[in-house]
Design a protein around this motif. Structure first.
Motif, PDB file in Angstrom:
ATOM      1  N   LEU A  63       1.268  -1.293   0.369  1.00 29.14           N
ATOM      2  CA  LEU A  63      -0.065   0.144  -0.224  1.00 29.14           C
ATOM      3  C   LEU A  63       0.877   1.047   0.041  1.00 29.14           C
ATOM      4  O   LEU A  63       2.090   1.546   0.981  1.00 29.14           O
ATOM      5  CB  LEU A  63      -0.762  -0.087   1.350  1.00 29.14           C
ATOM      6  CG  LEU A  63      -1.850   0.712   1.537  1.00 29.14           C
ATOM      7  CD1 LEU A  63      -2.624   1.513  -0.075  1.00 29.14           C
ATOM      8  CD2 LEU A  63      -2.497   1.149   2.910  1.00 29.14           C
ATOM      9  N   VAL A  80      -6.868  -2.223   7.943  1.00 33.84           N
ATOM     10  CA  VAL A  80      -5.116  -2.220   7.083  1.00 33.84           C
ATOM     11  C   VAL A  80      -3.889  -2.850   8.415  1.00 33.84           C
ATOM     12  O   VAL A  80      -3.312  -3.406   8.071  1.00 33.84           O
ATOM     13  CB  VAL A  80      -4.733  -0.715   6.921  1.00 33.84           C
ATOM     14  CG1 VAL A  80      -3.057  -0.489   6.401  1.00 33.84           C
ATOM     15  CG2 VAL A  80      -5.298  -0.176   5.583  1.00 33.84           C
ATOM     16  N   TRP A  90       3.289  -0.982   4.090  1.00 31.61           N
ATOM     17  CA  TRP A  90       2.297   0.587   3.889  1.00 31.61           C
ATOM     18  C   TRP A  90       3.688   1.375   3.573  1.00 31.61           C
ATOM     19  O   TRP A  90       5.040   1.842   4.650  1.00 31.61           O
ATOM     20  CB  TRP A  90       1.857   0.470   5.010  1.00 31.61           C
ATOM     21  CG  TRP A  90       0.855   1.590   5.118  1.00 31.61           C
ATOM     22  CD1 TRP A  90       0.603   3.076   3.960  1.00 31.61           C
ATOM     23  CD2 TRP A  90       0.229   2.187   6.071  1.00 31.61           C
ATOM     24  NE1 TRP A  90      -0.399   3.643   3.880  1.00 31.61           N
ATOM     25  CE2 TRP A  90      -0.748   3.461   4.618  1.00 31.61           C
ATOM     26  CE3 TRP A  90      -0.317   1.833   7.374  1.00 31.61           C
ATOM     27  CZ2 TRP A  90      -1.419   4.670   6.058  1.00 31.61           C
ATOM     28  CZ3 TRP A  90      -1.326   2.718   7.635  1.00 31.61           C
ATOM     29  CH2 TRP A  90      -1.792   3.977   7.030  1.00 31.61           C
TER      30      TRP A  90
END
Length: 120
Positions: A63, A80, A90
């Motif tokens: 991400l 998440v 991420w």
């Protein structure tokens, strides 16, 4: 939520309010990130905010966020966080780490307030 195993990335670039640029060239940031991923032959999906983030992270390894305003609500943050615990990665750029601007008392500057996603 299944473990992040597919070689795919999801990019979120956006400002606030929805559809606004937040004073930044979000189109350029989005395009550059897509170009860099394409050089590595990594397919990507894109979004302007965190709505439906679970749908796009399913099957993604990475991400990447470059935002000026949108942030995760508590439900999105929990998703998440779980995705990260299962091996997702991420890369939070720009406003992702900054906080939400809160108005100060009359004459005081705005201050940044940390939200739940900052701990994540």
């Amino acid at each position: 939520m299944s473990p992040a195993t597919a070689r795919r990335a999801h990019i979120i670039t956006g400002g606030f309010p929805p559809g606004a640029m937040g004073g930044h060239d979000m189109d350029y940031a989005r395009l550059r990130l897509l170009e860099l991923l394409e050089e590595e032959e990594i397919p990507a999906t894109v979004g302007n905010d965190f709505r439906g983030v679970g749908r796009w992270l399913e099957g993604s390894q990475l991400l990447i966020t470059y935002v000026a305003g949108p942030y995760l609500d508590d439900v999105q943050n929990q998703y998440v966080r779980g995705w990260l615990e299962q091996g997702g990665r991420w890369l939070g750029l720009h406003g992702t780490a900054g906080g939400k601007a809160a108005r100060g008392a009359k004459g005081e500057r705005r201050r940044m307030v940390k939200a739940g996603h900052h701990e994540t």
